[in-house]
Design a protein around this motif. Structure first.
Motif, PDB file in Angstrom:
ATOM      1  N   LYS A  39       0.928  -1.191  -0.004  1.00  0.00           N
ATOM      2  CA  LYS A  39      -0.097  -0.069  -0.206  1.00  0.00           C
ATOM      3  C   LYS A  39       0.723   1.320  -0.088  1.00  0.00           C
ATOM      4  CE  LYS A  39      -4.287  -1.988   2.348  1.00  0.00           C
ATOM      5  NZ  LYS A  39      -4.874  -1.927   3.587  1.00  0.00           N
ATOM      6  N   LEU A  40       1.845   1.289   0.748  1.00  0.00           N
ATOM      7  CA  LEU A  40       2.898   2.484   0.921  1.00  0.00           C
ATOM      8  C   LEU A  40       3.503   2.630  -0.528  1.00  0.00           C
ATOM      9  CD1 LEU A  40       3.899   4.609   2.632  1.00  0.00           C
ATOM     10  CD2 LEU A  40       5.852   3.002   3.243  1.00  0.00           C
ATOM     11  N   GLY A  41       3.867   1.482  -1.176  1.00  0.00           N
ATOM     12  CA  GLY A  41       4.545   1.699  -2.512  1.00  0.00           C
ATOM     13  C   GLY A  41       3.539   2.090  -3.526  1.00  0.00           C
ATOM     14  N   ASP A  42       2.381   1.434  -3.455  1.00  0.00           N
ATOM     15  CA  ASP A  42       1.227   1.922  -4.426  1.00  0.00           C
ATOM     16  C   ASP A  42       1.060   3.591  -4.285  1.00  0.00           C
ATOM     17  OD1 ASP A  42      -0.916   1.609  -6.438  1.00  0.00           O
ATOM     18  OD2 ASP A  42      -2.073   2.149  -4.873  1.00  0.00           O
ATOM     19  N   LEU A  43       0.797   4.036  -2.986  1.00  0.00           N
ATOM     20  CA  LEU A  43       0.737   5.399  -2.813  1.00  0.00           C
ATOM     21  C   LEU A  43       1.911   6.370  -3.199  1.00  0.00           C
ATOM     22  CD1 LEU A  43      -0.749   7.781  -1.270  1.00  0.00           C
ATOM     23  CD2 LEU A  43       0.314   7.139   0.759  1.00  0.00           C
ATOM     24  N   ALA A  63       3.608   5.721  -5.498  1.00  0.00           N
ATOM     25  CA  ALA A  63       3.669   5.781  -7.191  1.00  0.00           C
ATOM     26  C   ALA A  63       2.723   6.622  -7.531  1.00  0.00           C
ATOM     27  CB  ALA A  63       3.457   4.119  -7.756  1.00  0.00           C
ATOM     28  N   ARG A  64       1.559   6.657  -6.833  1.00  0.00           N
ATOM     29  CA  ARG A  64       0.389   7.440  -7.194  1.00  0.00           C
ATOM     30  C   ARG A  64       0.690   9.047  -6.952  1.00  0.00           C
ATOM     31  NH1 ARG A  64      -4.862   5.817  -4.242  1.00  0.00           N
ATOM     32  NH2 ARG A  64      -5.825   7.416  -5.840  1.00  0.00           N
ATOM     33  N   GLY A  89      -2.313  13.740  -3.860  1.00  0.00           N
ATOM     34  CA  GLY A  89      -1.217  14.779  -3.208  1.00  0.00           C
ATOM     35  C   GLY A  89      -1.910  15.721  -2.382  1.00  0.00           C
ATOM     36  N   TYR A  90      -0.873  16.096  -1.496  1.00  0.00           N
ATOM     37  CA  TYR A  90      -1.470  17.264  -0.490  1.00  0.00           C
ATOM     38  C   TYR A  90      -0.740  18.600  -0.966  1.00  0.00           C
ATOM     39  CZ  TYR A  90      -1.466  19.908   4.057  1.00  0.00           C
ATOM     40  OH  TYR A  90      -1.524  20.934   4.792  1.00  0.00           O
ATOM     41  N   ASP A  91      -1.564  19.890  -0.853  1.00  0.00           N
ATOM     42  CA  ASP A  91      -1.354  20.853  -1.189  1.00  0.00           C
ATOM     43  C   ASP A  91      -0.392  21.654  -0.319  1.00  0.00           C
ATOM     44  OD1 ASP A  91      -0.935  23.411  -2.552  1.00  0.00           O
ATOM     45  OD2 ASP A  91      -3.110  23.825  -2.261  1.00  0.00           O
ATOM     46  N   PHE A  92       0.917  21.275  -0.356  1.00  0.00           N
ATOM     47  CA  PHE A  92       1.762  21.835   0.584  1.00  0.00           C
ATOM     48  C   PHE A  92       2.155  23.355   0.303  1.00  0.00           C
ATOM     49  CE2 PHE A  92       3.135  17.319   0.519  1.00  0.00           C
ATOM     50  CZ  PHE A  92       3.292  17.101   1.565  1.00  0.00           C
ATOM     51  N   ILE A  93       2.373  23.702  -0.977  1.00  0.00           N
ATOM     52  CA  ILE A  93       2.364  25.290  -1.522  1.00  0.00           C
ATOM     53  C   ILE A  93       1.140  26.011  -0.864  1.00  0.00           C
ATOM     54  CG2 ILE A  93       2.909  26.692  -3.228  1.00  0.00           C
ATOM     55  CD1 ILE A  93       5.180  24.453  -2.615  1.00  0.00           C
ATOM     56  N   GLY A  94      -0.052  25.475  -1.354  1.00  0.00           N
ATOM     57  CA  GLY A  94      -1.156  26.296  -0.811  1.00  0.00           C
ATOM     58  C   GLY A  94      -1.337  26.553   0.566  1.00  0.00           C
ATOM     59  N   LEU A 130       7.793  12.405  -1.690  1.00  0.00           N
ATOM     60  CA  LEU A 130       7.499  12.489  -0.245  1.00  0.00           C
ATOM     61  C   LEU A 130       7.670  11.176   0.584  1.00  0.00           C
ATOM     62  CD1 LEU A 130       6.014  13.930   2.220  1.00  0.00           C
ATOM     63  CD2 LEU A 130       3.952  12.989   1.129  1.00  0.00           C
ATOM     64  N   ILE A 131       7.245  10.101  -0.094  1.00  0.00           N
ATOM     65  CA  ILE A 131       7.570   8.700   0.478  1.00  0.00           C
ATOM     66  C   ILE A 131       9.153   8.277   0.444  1.00  0.00           C
ATOM     67  CG2 ILE A 131       7.350   6.244   0.091  1.00  0.00           C
ATOM     68  CD1 ILE A 131       4.761   7.869   0.684  1.00  0.00           C
ATOM     69  N   ARG A 132       9.820   8.999  -0.470  1.00  0.00           N
ATOM     70  CA  ARG A 132      11.281   8.555  -0.348  1.00  0.00           C
ATOM     71  C   ARG A 132      11.785   9.423   0.765  1.00  0.00           C
ATOM     72  NH1 ARG A 132      15.764  10.069  -5.100  1.00  0.00           N
ATOM     73  NH2 ARG A 132      17.590   9.847  -3.698  1.00  0.00           N
ATOM     74  N   SER A 133      11.642  10.778   1.038  1.00  0.00           N
ATOM     75  CA  SER A 133      11.875  11.410   2.020  1.00  0.00           C
ATOM     76  C   SER A 133      11.696  10.706   3.446  1.00  0.00           C
ATOM     77  CB  SER A 133      11.530  12.875   2.177  1.00  0.00           C
ATOM     78  OG  SER A 133      11.778  13.305   0.764  1.00  0.00           O
ATOM     79  N   ILE A 134      10.396  10.268   3.564  1.00  0.00           N
ATOM     80  CA  ILE A 134       9.601   9.692   4.651  1.00  0.00           C
ATOM     81  C   ILE A 134      10.588   8.404   5.166  1.00  0.00           C
ATOM     82  CG2 ILE A 134       7.948   8.676   5.811  1.00  0.00           C
ATOM     83  CD1 ILE A 134       5.815  10.396   4.433  1.00  0.00           C
ATOM     84  N   ASN A 135      10.716   7.542   4.171  1.00  0.00           N
ATOM     85  CA  ASN A 135      11.633   6.144   4.130  1.00  0.00           C
ATOM     86  C   ASN A 135      13.146   6.652   4.762  1.00  0.00           C
ATOM     87  OD1 ASN A 135       9.423   4.655   3.264  1.00  0.00           O
ATOM     88  ND2 ASN A 135       9.937   4.752   1.465  1.00  0.00           N
ATOM     89  N   THR A 136      13.677   7.503   4.025  1.00  0.00           N
ATOM     90  CA  THR A 136      15.025   7.920   4.269  1.00  0.00           C
ATOM     91  C   THR A 136      15.289   8.422   5.798  1.00  0.00           C
ATOM     92  OG1 THR A 136      15.323   8.375   2.091  1.00  0.00           O
ATOM     93  CG2 THR A 136      17.078   9.440   3.710  1.00  0.00           C
TER      94      THR A 136
END
Length: 331
Positions: A3-7, A9-10, A17-22, A242-248
């Motif tokens: 599920k995390l990998g699918d998220l 990829a999406r 996505g989340y509107d970080f800039i907004g 995002l997922i890469r940053s969280i995993n790292t």
């Protein structure tokens, strides 16, 4: 796929996505609040500077029936100064007393031997002068300044000056929070702390550069299309990594948490506390700042350019026209 990998990829494809800039003003406000708290803590409580920086003596006693609180009381009565006592893994005690010279150190050692009922020659005494710590601090400041200058130069060349400015602000943000936590918690600032502070700069910069690299790639020929604004693509870059940053960050935090809570908390290893707390707080702050501070700052600075302002007008006009006619957006 998990599920995390699918998220992940999406997120990378921009399907979710989340509107970080907004929502950047929320994160700016939170960071300002945390930074103010850290500065107030530093102003009110100050830092608990270790013996390396203020000078004094460190006594290591053999294993005995004396508790940590009793040893602290004995040391403070004998020296007239505050004492910090830590129990080491083998049952011995490490007693640190600041502001002692050689004669005073010998006297305190003798008093401790009597109070703790142990032979005086079994108590190891180490005298530390403040000049050594001052030299280390000066070298650390020099190293920090050189690092910051090199970072700004590299990012300005590899990316652009706006990204260099944003990364510099994020690094200062991480350092301020970490030092503020030290003030609030009351942990000693030792040479290990300085090493930890310098180490977290690299981790913080790594996460930031990952997002910047994705943003640079995603904004090539940005003015040749009318579907996305710069802020839109910045938001996609954050979500895509995002997922890469969280995993790292999680992988980096796990061993540091082991050092802090097991090595420092359970085993009572003082040096592990000094290094691991700065690493733990700095890693978490670095992951936060790369996502919520650095990239939104770049978007804010970039959107001030005339070309980006013109692009935004074209994009918004096209979106309004498409919405009015019920047509899907095309680049």
């Amino acid at each position: 796929m998990s599920k995390l990998g699918d998220l992940g990829a999406r997120l990378h494809r921009g399907e979710v996505g989340y509107d970080f800039i907004g929502n950047r003003k929320i994160w700016y406000g939170l960071s300002i609040l945390i930074t103010i708290t850290a500065i107030v803590a530093l102003a009110v409580r100050g830092l608990n500077m270790g013996i390396e920086f203020q000078g004094g003596a460190v006594f290591t006693t053999p294993k005995s029936e004396v508790s940590v609180s009793q040893a602290q009381e004995f040391a403070e009565e004998a020296s007239g100064h505050d004492a910090i006592v830590q129990q080491l893994g083998n049952g011995s005690l490490r007693i640190q007393v600041g502001g002692l010279d050689t004669a005073q150190s010998d006297q305190v050692r003798s008093e401790l031997a009597k109070d703790m009922n142990v032979p005086e020659d079994k108590i190891a005494a180490e005298l530390v002068g403040p000049s050594w710590g001052e030299q280390i601090a000066n070298k650390a400041w020099t190293g920090l300044a050189v690092f910051m200058i090199l970072v700004v130069i590299y990012l300005a060349i590899a990316f652009e000056w706006r990204m260099a400015v944003a990364a510099l602000i994020a690094l200062i943000h991480d350092l301020t929070i970490t030092v503020g936590i030290y003030s609030l918690v009351g942990f000693e600032v030792t040479v290990g702390t300085v090493i930890g502070l310098l180490t977290i700069l690299g981790y913080s910069l790594y996460d930031t550069v990952v997002v910047f690299d994705s943003l640079k790639e995603g904004t090539k020929d940005i003015t040749k299309q009318t579907r996305y604004t710069y802020s839109d693509l910045a938001n996609r870059s954050i979500n895509g990594t995002l997922i890469r940053s969280i995993n790292t960050t999680v992988v980096a935090l796990l061993p540091v948490a082991g050092l802090l809570f097991i090595g420092g908390g359970v085993l009572g290893a003082g040096m592990l506390n000094d290094i691991s707390l700065s690493l733990f707080v700095g890693l978490a702050a670095g992951a936060y700042s790369s996502i919520f501070i650095a990239t939104p700052l770049v978007a804010d600075l970039k959107e001030r350019e005339p070309a980006m302002k013109a692009l935004r007008k074209r994009v918004l006009a096209k979106r309004a026209s498409a919405a009015e006619n019920g047509e899907p957006l095309r680049s």
